[in-house]
Design a protein around this motif. Structure first.
Motif, mmCIF file in Angstrom:
data_model
loop_
_atom_site.group_PDB
_atom_site.id
_atom_site.type_symbol
_atom_site.label_atom_id
_atom_site.label_comp_id
_atom_site.label_asym_id
_atom_site.label_seq_id
_atom_site.Cartn_x
_atom_site.Cartn_y
_atom_site.Cartn_z
ATOM 1 N N LYS A 1 -69.210 40.492 -21.758
ATOM 2 C CA LYS A 1 -70.315 40.680 -20.807
ATOM 3 C C LYS A 1 -69.752 41.115 -19.455
ATOM 4 O O LYS A 1 -68.643 40.753 -19.091
ATOM 5 N N ARG A 2 -70.542 41.863 -18.725
ATOM 6 C CA ARG A 2 -70.173 42.240 -17.361
ATOM 7 C C ARG A 2 -70.430 41.049 -16.445
ATOM 8 O O ARG A 2 -71.510 40.467 -16.458
ATOM 9 N N VAL A 3 -69.424 40.706 -15.654
ATOM 10 C CA VAL A 3 -69.545 39.613 -14.698
ATOM 11 C C VAL A 3 -69.132 40.131 -13.328
ATOM 12 O O VAL A 3 -68.024 40.615 -13.144
ATOM 13 N N VAL A 4 -70.064 40.017 -12.380
ATOM 14 C CA VAL A 4 -69.825 40.420 -11.001
ATOM 15 C C VAL A 4 -69.856 39.154 -10.162
ATOM 16 O O VAL A 4 -70.714 38.285 -10.374
ATOM 17 N N ALA A 5 -68.936 39.027 -9.218
ATOM 18 C CA ALA A 5 -68.863 37.809 -8.422
ATOM 19 C C ALA A 5 -68.786 38.102 -6.933
ATOM 20 O O ALA A 5 -68.145 39.064 -6.512
ATOM 21 N N ILE A 6 -69.466 37.266 -6.165
ATOM 22 C CA ILE A 6 -69.367 37.266 -4.707
ATOM 23 C C ILE A 6 -68.681 35.955 -4.324
ATOM 24 O O ILE A 6 -69.141 34.878 -4.729
ATOM 25 N N GLN A 7 -67.592 36.028 -3.594
ATOM 26 C CA GLN A 7 -66.806 34.865 -3.183
ATOM 27 C C GLN A 7 -66.444 33.982 -4.374
ATOM 28 O O GLN A 7 -66.719 32.766 -4.376
ATOM 29 N N PRO A 8 -65.830 34.577 -5.405
ATOM 30 C CA PRO A 8 -65.484 33.766 -6.581
ATOM 31 C C PRO A 8 -64.380 32.754 -6.266
ATOM 32 O O PRO A 8 -63.502 33.025 -5.446
#
Length: 149
Positions: free
Chosen positions: A117-124
């Protein structure tokens, strides 16, 4: 309809709450269904934003009782599965957006990436191989939805 999981900590600061709320708004404006863990923090913020824009939010609760859902969830699914409910969130989502987070978020990101799956993160909290990092809610949604619309 594209289903996007919005994952992150059940407790978050004002900055992450605002980011998650904006992510929820944009997803609803783009016609997506938001899936999350149905509790507080990032989950509540993304649900609040999505509902403000007329979106649908599916909350996958770790508990057996629907009363624990935040007030912005449209459809509550009480699992009584604890952290195992993360598998339902991942497998029900076409793509995921992580906002901050802790161990539960890291596990969801890892499972989603393992499943392709595509996973996009902000401040991971960590950057796992294959994770796409975004700086803004707009960028996160754009990257999450690439190829789906």
């Amino acid at each position: 309809m594209v289903q996007v999981g919005v994952i992150g900590s059940g407790n978050c600061d004002g900055e992450l709450f605002s980011i998650a709320e904006r992510v929820g708004e944009i997803l609803a404006e783009r016609g997506c269904i938001v899936i999350n863990g149905g509790l507080g923090g990032v989950m509540e913020a993304s649900a609040k934003g999505a509902r403000r824009k007329g979106g649908t939010v599916i909350g996958i609760l770790p508990t057996a009782d629907k009363k624990y859902a935040n007030p912005y969830v449209s459809v509550t699914i009480a699992t009584n599965m604890g952290h195992a409910r993360n598998m339902i969130i991942v497998h029900s989502s076409d793509a995921l957006i992580a906002i901050g987070g802790e161990y539960g978020t890291i596990s969801e990101m890892a499972i989603a990436l393992k499943e392709g799956k595509r996973v996009v993160a902000i401040q991971p909290p960590v950057v796992l191989p294959g994770l796409i990092v975004a700086e803004t809610p707009e960028e996160a949604v754009e990257k999450a939805l690439e190829g789906f619309e």
